[in-house]
Enzyme design. Structure first.
Site, PDB file in Angstrom:
ATOM      1  N   LEU A   1     -37.655   1.679  36.614  1.00  0.00           N
ATOM      2  CA  LEU A   1     -37.119   2.295  37.824  1.00  0.00           C
ATOM      3  C   LEU A   1     -35.889   1.495  38.237  1.00  0.00           C
ATOM      4  O   LEU A   1     -35.877   0.264  38.128  1.00  0.00           O
ATOM      5  CB  LEU A   1     -38.151   2.253  38.957  1.00  0.00           C
ATOM      6  CG  LEU A   1     -39.267   3.299  38.947  1.00  0.00           C
ATOM      7  CD1 LEU A   1     -40.300   2.947  40.024  1.00  0.00           C
ATOM      8  CD2 LEU A   1     -38.714   4.700  39.191  1.00  0.00           C
ATOM      9  N   ASP A   2     -34.868   2.178  38.731  1.00  0.00           N
ATOM     10  CA  ASP A   2     -33.686   1.481  39.226  1.00  0.00           C
ATOM     11  C   ASP A   2     -34.064   0.596  40.411  1.00  0.00           C
ATOM     12  O   ASP A   2     -35.033   0.878  41.125  1.00  0.00           O
ATOM     13  CB  ASP A   2     -32.621   2.487  39.676  1.00  0.00           C
ATOM     14  CG  ASP A   2     -32.059   3.286  38.514  1.00  0.00           C
ATOM     15  OD1 ASP A   2     -32.077   2.767  37.385  1.00  0.00           O
ATOM     16  OD2 ASP A   2     -31.610   4.421  38.744  1.00  0.00           O
TER      17      ASP A   2
END
Length: 314
Positions: free
Chosen positions: A46-47
């Site tokens: 996930l960013d």
């Protein structure tokens, strides 16, 4: 002589609710330290700006992380209309600013074009590799490289809120779908540009949302165990889901101890009631509840169960 690994031989899957502004790798390393695990791996980054479900596989569970990479996912996203950025999210530099003159009807028509099976060109700011290097490394150097469009499926796309220049969406997508690209494409379709302002992953495959655990909860349980002079495992280990949870939906076959030994040495075995092709979960015993999970096999050309990802005997 092989070097002994530092840490516990703990196996399982933790559903971490990744906090904002932390990279997936940083979250992984922190969980690994908290659990004092020998091995750990996550299942699709996930960013840093994104929050939500990040399954972290510990120990032998790392062998089955690929099956979670291949599953579908669900997100809640807030799109900011009127501003397009280099990264298609709030962390990027502004590329253009345009007036937002979008009606609810125009938005509904635009959203409908993303539902179902479509093609998507991945963002230059993705971790996909070109000639051995992640695309984002080229992007940071201002280099544009060719990317092929990929088939994706948007199973569900629900409008939750449309207010001013903000749009909230709930979206269920197939593996390999980039939400930032959908939002950027949506902004261009509406003629005003858009970027991701907030992103939360609420589901990975069939994992239950209510089993997610925050980093703050893990740290609190660790501190509680230390204050009570207990082993941290007393509070931490019950949070783990079994390794088999990463293999949900794969058919099950059962073998005896001798066949399990053959599989662990790389040899295929005969197995009654095995499917004609595809992957199988392999258990020693007669049923899933009391049996021992030893890994994933596949049906070879001779109809035998061959080893694919097999656990090591502890």
């Amino acid at each position: 002589m092989a070097k002994k690994r530092k840490g516990r031989a703990i196996n399982g899957v933790l559903l971490l609710d990744k906090p904002y502004d932390m990279s997936s790798n940083s979250a992984l390393q922190k969980v690994k330290r908290i659990y004092f695990a020998q091995k750990a791996g996550h299942t699709g980054a996930l960013d840093p700006l994104a929050t939500g479900m990040l399954p972290i596989c510990l120990g032998e569970g790392t062998k089955f992380s690929q099956f979670l990479l291949d599953t579908d996912k669900t997100y809640q996203v807030t799109a900011k209309l009127g501003v397009r950025t280099t990264t298609s999210d709030i962390d990027g530099e502004v590329v253009s600013e345009r007036a937002v003159d979008v009606s609810a009807e125009q938005l509904a028509i635009a959203l409908d074009s993303f539902r179902g099976m479509t093609k998507q060109i991945p963002s230059m700011y993705s971790a996909l590799k070109y000639q051995g290097q992640p695309l984002y490394k080229y992007a940071r150097e201002g280099i544009e490289v060719p990317r092929e469009s990929r088939d994706i499926t948007v199973f569900r796309l629900d409008l939750l809120r449309f207010e001013g220049d903000e749009v909230d969406l709930d979206i269920h997508v197939s593996k390999g779908t980039y939400i930032r690209t959908i939002i950027d494409d949506l902004g261009e379709l509406l003629g005003c540009g858009a970027h991701v302002a907030q992103l939360h992953r609420s589901a990975v495959g069939n994992y239950p949302t209510d089993r997610m655990v925050s980093m703050a909860q893990l740290e609190a349980l660790l501190a509680q165990a230390e204050s009570e002079e207990l082993a941290p495992s007393v509070y931490l280990d019950p949070l783990l889901l079994p390794m088999t949870s990463a293999c949900d939906g794969i058919p099950v076959v059962f073998v005896d101890d001798m066949s399990a030994n053959f599989l662990r040495h790389g040899n295929p075995v005969q197995c009654s009631n095995a499917p004609s092709d595809g992957l199988v979960q392999v258990f020693i015993g007669d049923d899933v509840e009391s049996g021992e999970f030893i890994g994933i096999g596949f049906i070879d050309d001779d109809g035998l169960v061959a080893p694919k990802r097999i656990t090591v005997v502890s």
